[in-house]
Design a protein around this motif. Structure first.
Motif, mmCIF file in Angstrom:
data_model
loop_
_atom_site.group_PDB
_atom_site.id
_atom_site.type_symbol
_atom_site.label_atom_id
_atom_site.label_comp_id
_atom_site.label_asym_id
_atom_site.label_seq_id
_atom_site.Cartn_x
_atom_site.Cartn_y
_atom_site.Cartn_z
ATOM 1 N N SER A 61 5.628 -5.830 -3.909
ATOM 2 C CA SER A 61 5.170 -4.719 -3.069
ATOM 3 C C SER A 61 5.953 -4.628 -1.769
ATOM 4 O O SER A 61 5.625 -3.792 -0.901
ATOM 5 C CB SER A 61 3.683 -4.871 -2.756
ATOM 6 O OG SER A 61 3.458 -5.953 -1.861
ATOM 7 N N GLY A 62 6.962 -5.482 -1.605
ATOM 8 C CA GLY A 62 7.719 -5.488 -0.367
ATOM 9 C C GLY A 62 6.907 -5.982 0.811
ATOM 10 O O GLY A 62 7.194 -5.639 1.964
ATOM 11 N N GLY A 63 5.875 -6.785 0.513
ATOM 12 C CA GLY A 63 5.029 -7.318 1.573
ATOM 13 C C GLY A 63 3.921 -6.394 2.018
ATOM 14 O O GLY A 63 3.165 -6.720 2.930
ATOM 15 N N THR A 255 -0.872 2.825 -2.971
ATOM 16 C CA THR A 255 0.291 3.690 -3.166
ATOM 17 C C THR A 255 0.858 3.460 -4.565
ATOM 18 O O THR A 255 0.605 2.418 -5.186
ATOM 19 C CB THR A 255 1.387 3.382 -2.141
ATOM 20 O OG1 THR A 255 1.919 2.057 -2.406
ATOM 21 C CG2 THR A 255 0.847 3.423 -0.703
ATOM 22 N N PRO A 256 1.622 4.408 -5.095
ATOM 23 C CA PRO A 256 2.240 4.198 -6.404
ATOM 24 C C PRO A 256 3.082 2.924 -6.469
ATOM 25 O O PRO A 256 3.096 2.228 -7.493
ATOM 26 C CB PRO A 256 3.107 5.450 -6.596
ATOM 27 C CG PRO A 256 2.410 6.503 -5.792
ATOM 28 C CD PRO A 256 1.862 5.776 -4.590
ATOM 29 N N ALA A 261 3.490 -2.701 -8.422
ATOM 30 C CA ALA A 261 3.660 -4.134 -8.170
ATOM 31 C C ALA A 261 2.590 -4.935 -8.909
ATOM 32 O O ALA A 261 2.878 -5.971 -9.528
ATOM 33 C CB ALA A 261 3.596 -4.412 -6.669
ATOM 34 N N ILE A 262 1.347 -4.462 -8.860
ATOM 35 C CA ILE A 262 0.259 -5.170 -9.545
ATOM 36 C C ILE A 262 0.459 -5.139 -11.052
ATOM 37 O O ILE A 262 0.301 -6.158 -11.741
ATOM 38 C CB ILE A 262 -1.100 -4.558 -9.149
ATOM 39 C CG1 ILE A 262 -1.425 -4.948 -7.706
ATOM 40 C CG2 ILE A 262 -2.220 -5.023 -10.090
ATOM 41 C CD1 ILE A 262 -2.639 -4.268 -7.132
ATOM 42 N N LEU A 263 0.845 -3.991 -11.581
ATOM 43 C CA LEU A 263 1.015 -3.878 -13.029
ATOM 44 C C LEU A 263 2.232 -4.664 -13.513
ATOM 45 O O LEU A 263 2.200 -5.266 -14.599
ATOM 46 C CB LEU A 263 1.138 -2.406 -13.426
ATOM 47 C CG LEU A 263 -0.105 -1.553 -13.146
ATOM 48 C CD1 LEU A 263 0.140 -0.110 -13.575
ATOM 49 C CD2 LEU A 263 -1.333 -2.119 -13.840
#
Length: 346
Positions: A61-63, A255-256, A261-263
């Motif tokens: 997620s870039g943090g 956010t998309p 990131a989670i998926l």
């Protein structure tokens, strides 16, 4: 000895590497999500698997996301679904059996003798979920980030060898769910209703004679040196399904990029990582029981076949549940079996 596919080994190594530190932006740029994990922090599936997943989400997620695992469980296993639905936690690890009356389809992993390893069972479970189960929409306000099967559940007993099904008659076994209880009754054992975290207390105190559990959790929960007889069936007496779940509204509010990131960290990739760790825990745990002097016996072909016959009702019950859920149960089960066969042939 456990044999892992190249894919599983790669996933396991990735999880271990991700357990290291990652840089993160300032708190103002980061959204914190609470990730409740009831499994002890010392268990590798937590220290490597769930911690690794949390850090991978942060990295991907870039943090902008930070998954915080509380230092103590926020609820006992039967209530974990509730706290995620209520927004007390955003994500959590759950034994699916505690919503088994509503989320019925993942119990396909409970059918006796389908998979020899947790990895194969987990990959087949996730792919069958994607192809068949998710259309049934059984999760309501929750979403499964991943699902996985635990290591082989074997029979651990104090003071009594079990070499045949008839040896199980009258054996008092810790039963954390209705499914465990009915399975024990089918094998003429006596269920002692209690959560698995009580196994040491109940077995050491003589309230129960033993339980059916993977060797890793048996060791972690204190049965090492208590249970001195272990009966092993290839693939286990049972293989319950677990999930990492998330509040659907919370997921939809991301956010998309955060959702992606989670998926990416979850789904089949996480299923492989967690089941690989779970299977390895079982291998290491069984070695520790052997080292401690427990008598470990392989079930005879006759015991395996009699167990299969007595537990056949689980498959029939699952097919009824599939029909009630509006999916093609025979097709889903055939698909699940085909994935297992494909994986075993690799």
């Amino acid at each position: 000895m456990l044999t892992l596919t190249k894919r599983a080994l790669s996933a396991f190594a990735g999880a271990a590497l991700l357990a290291g530190g990652l840089a993160s932006p300032s708190a103002a740029e980061t959204r914190e999500l609470i990730f409740d994990v009831y499994i002890p922090a010392r268990a590798p599936i937590t220290s490597i698997g769930f911690v690794g997943f949390a850090k991978q989400v942060e990295e991907l997620s870039g943090g902008s996301l930070k998954l915080t695992i509380p230092s103590a469980p926020m609820a006992p296993p039967p209530r974990i679904f509730d706290i995620v639905e209520d927004g007390v936690a955003d994500l959590a690890v759950v034994p699916i059996i505690y919503r088994g009356d509503q989320i019925t389809l993942p119990s396909i992993t409970d059918i006796f003798g389908l998979a020899k390893t947790a990895q194969h069972a987990s990959i087949a479970l996730w792919r069958t979920h994607v192809k068949y189960f998710q259309a049934a929409d059984q999760w309501g306000d929750l979403m499964p980030v991943t699902m996985f099967a635990h290591g082989d559940e074997q029979l651990f007993v104090k003071g009594r060898a079990v070499n045949t099904v008839s040896d199980m008659e009258g054996l008092k076994l810790v039963a954390p769910s209705t499914l465990h209880a009915t399975r024990y009754e089918a094998l003429d054992a006596v269920p002692v209703g209690a959560p698995m975290v009580k196994m040491f207390e109940l077995v050491s105190g003589g309230v129960a004679d033993g339980t059916v559990v993977p060797a890793g959790p048996a060791q972690i929960q204190g049965l090492l040196g208590v249970a001195d007889n272990v009966t092993v069936i290839p693939g286990g007496f049972s293989r319950p399904a677990f999930a990492v779940i998330m509040n659907r509204d919370v997921f939809d509010s991301l956010t998309p990029e955060q959702q992606a990131a989670i998926l990416e960290a979850g789904e089949e990739a996480l299923s492989i990582k967690l089941s690989t760790i779970a299977q390895q825990e079982s291998v290491v745990g069984m070695a520790e029981f052997e080292k401690a002097g427990a008598a470990i016996v392989e079930a005879s072909a006759e015991m395996i076949e009699e167990t299969r016959a007595r537990l056949q009702y689980i498959e029939q019950d699952w097919l009824k549940k599939a029909e009630e859920a509006g999916i093609d149960g025979p097709a889903a089960l055939a698909y699940y079996r085909s994935i297992i066969a494909e994986l075993e042939a690799e």
